[in-house]
Design a protein around this motif. Structure first.
Motif, PDB file in Angstrom:
ATOM      1  N   ASP A  55       0.815  -1.223   0.000  1.00 42.09           N
ATOM      2  CA  ASP A  55       0.000   0.000   0.000  1.00 42.09           C
ATOM      3  C   ASP A  55       0.847   1.271   0.000  1.00 42.09           C
ATOM      4  O   ASP A  55       0.582   2.215   0.743  1.00 42.09           O
ATOM      5  CB  ASP A  55      -0.960  -0.021   1.181  1.00 42.09           C
ATOM      6  N   GLY A  56       1.898   1.284  -0.820  1.00 36.43           N
ATOM      7  CA  GLY A  56       2.729   2.477  -0.961  1.00 36.43           C
ATOM      8  C   GLY A  56       3.803   2.641   0.102  1.00 36.43           C
ATOM      9  O   GLY A  56       4.590   3.575   0.047  1.00 36.43           O
ATOM     10  N   VAL A  57       3.850   1.748   1.073  1.00 36.45           N
ATOM     11  CA  VAL A  57       4.882   1.790   2.105  1.00 36.45           C
ATOM     12  C   VAL A  57       5.930   0.729   1.769  1.00 36.45           C
ATOM     13  O   VAL A  57       5.593  -0.406   1.462  1.00 36.45           O
ATOM     14  CB  VAL A  57       4.296   1.518   3.509  1.00 36.45           C
ATOM     15  N   VAL A  58       7.208   1.131   1.824  1.00 34.44           N
ATOM     16  CA  VAL A  58       8.304   0.222   1.545  1.00 34.44           C
ATOM     17  C   VAL A  58       8.925  -0.187   2.876  1.00 34.44           C
ATOM     18  O   VAL A  58       9.162   0.651   3.744  1.00 34.44           O
ATOM     19  CB  VAL A  58       9.360   0.887   0.640  1.00 34.44           C
ATOM     20  N   PHE A  59       9.181  -1.479   3.021  1.00 37.47           N
ATOM     21  CA  PHE A  59       9.757  -2.023   4.243  1.00 37.47           C
ATOM     22  C   PHE A  59      11.121  -2.614   3.914  1.00 37.47           C
ATOM     23  O   PHE A  59      11.285  -3.270   2.884  1.00 37.47           O
ATOM     24  CB  PHE A  59       8.867  -3.134   4.815  1.00 37.47           C
ATOM     25  N   LEU A  60      12.103  -2.380   4.794  1.00 37.91           N
ATOM     26  CA  LEU A  60      13.441  -2.936   4.637  1.00 37.91           C
ATOM     27  C   LEU A  60      13.812  -3.661   5.918  1.00 37.91           C
ATOM     28  O   LEU A  60      13.459  -3.218   7.009  1.00 37.91           O
ATOM     29  CB  LEU A  60      14.467  -1.822   4.390  1.00 37.91           C
ATOM     30  N   ARG A  93      10.624   1.393   7.842  1.00 37.30           N
ATOM     31  CA  ARG A  93       9.588   1.789   6.886  1.00 37.30           C
ATOM     32  C   ARG A  93      10.006   3.071   6.189  1.00 37.30           C
ATOM     33  O   ARG A  93      10.577   3.950   6.809  1.00 37.30           O
ATOM     34  CB  ARG A  93       8.278   2.070   7.614  1.00 37.30           C
ATOM     35  N   THR A  94       9.686   3.179   4.913  1.00 37.14           N
ATOM     36  CA  THR A  94       9.948   4.405   4.167  1.00 37.14           C
ATOM     37  C   THR A  94       8.934   4.494   3.029  1.00 37.14           C
ATOM     38  O   THR A  94       8.026   3.680   2.930  1.00 37.14           O
ATOM     39  CB  THR A  94      11.409   4.458   3.654  1.00 37.14           C
ATOM     40  N   THR A  95       9.108   5.487   2.174  1.00 36.01           N
ATOM     41  CA  THR A  95       8.227   5.656   1.023  1.00 36.01           C
ATOM     42  C   THR A  95       8.994   5.325  -0.252  1.00 36.01           C
ATOM     43  O   THR A  95      10.233   5.289  -0.254  1.00 36.01           O
ATOM     44  CB  THR A  95       7.716   7.108   0.917  1.00 36.01           C
ATOM     45  N   ARG A  96       8.272   5.090  -1.307  1.00 36.30           N
ATOM     46  CA  ARG A  96       8.918   4.836  -2.601  1.00 36.30           C
ATOM     47  C   ARG A  96       9.786   6.023  -3.014  1.00 36.30           C
ATOM     48  O   ARG A  96      10.884   5.849  -3.530  1.00 36.30           O
ATOM     49  CB  ARG A  96       7.875   4.585  -3.686  1.00 36.30           C
ATOM     50  N   LEU A 136      13.036   6.004  -0.969  1.00 37.50           N
ATOM     51  CA  LEU A 136      13.879   4.888  -1.385  1.00 37.50           C
ATOM     52  C   LEU A 136      14.495   5.169  -2.751  1.00 37.50           C
ATOM     53  O   LEU A 136      15.673   4.910  -2.982  1.00 37.50           O
ATOM     54  CB  LEU A 136      13.089   3.581  -1.411  1.00 37.50           C
ATOM     55  N   ARG A 137      13.705   5.727  -3.656  1.00 37.87           N
ATOM     56  CA  ARG A 137      14.208   6.067  -4.992  1.00 37.87           C
ATOM     57  C   ARG A 137      15.373   7.052  -4.888  1.00 37.87           C
ATOM     58  O   ARG A 137      16.404   6.890  -5.547  1.00 37.87           O
ATOM     59  CB  ARG A 137      13.097   6.661  -5.847  1.00 37.87           C
ATOM     60  N   ALA A 138      15.240   8.079  -4.035  1.00 35.34           N
ATOM     61  CA  ALA A 138      16.310   9.063  -3.866  1.00 35.34           C
ATOM     62  C   ALA A 138      17.569   8.397  -3.306  1.00 35.34           C
ATOM     63  O   ALA A 138      18.687   8.670  -3.755  1.00 35.34           O
ATOM     64  CB  ALA A 138      15.851  10.189  -2.949  1.00 35.34           C
ATOM     65  N   PHE A 139      17.405   7.502  -2.338  1.00 40.51           N
ATOM     66  CA  PHE A 139      18.542   6.790  -1.774  1.00 40.51           C
ATOM     67  C   PHE A 139      19.230   5.930  -2.834  1.00 40.51           C
ATOM     68  O   PHE A 139      20.455   5.936  -2.960  1.00 40.51           O
ATOM     69  CB  PHE A 139      18.108   5.930  -0.589  1.00 40.51           C
TER      70      PHE A 139
END
Length: 62
Positions: free
Chosen positions: A24-29, A40-43, A46-49
């Motif tokens: 649901d739009g939340v990225v988990f690592l 937890r982060t956002t797409r 994460l894309r910027a990283f």
């Protein structure tokens, strides 16, 4: 919530695995050897990283 964790094929069997999942739009690592420690982060973040990592901005850490 049942997450589908994925890891890079580059980690192979080294034990050096960072896994990623999305819901649901939340990225988990997480680290595969510490599966209860989840970040937890956002797409977008994460894309910027990942762009920075691909550009070599974190090479001094490896």
């Amino acid at each position: 919530m049942e997450l589908r964790w994925r890891k890079s094929s580059f980690s192979a069997d080294t034990g050096a695995c960072i896994e990623v999942a999305e819901d649901d739009g939340v990225v988990f690592l997480r680290e595969s050897d510490e599966p209860d420690a989840v970040v937890r982060t956002t797409r977008r973040k994460l894309r910027a990283f990942l762009q920075g990592a691909k550009a070599g901005e974190f090479d001094d850490l490896a």
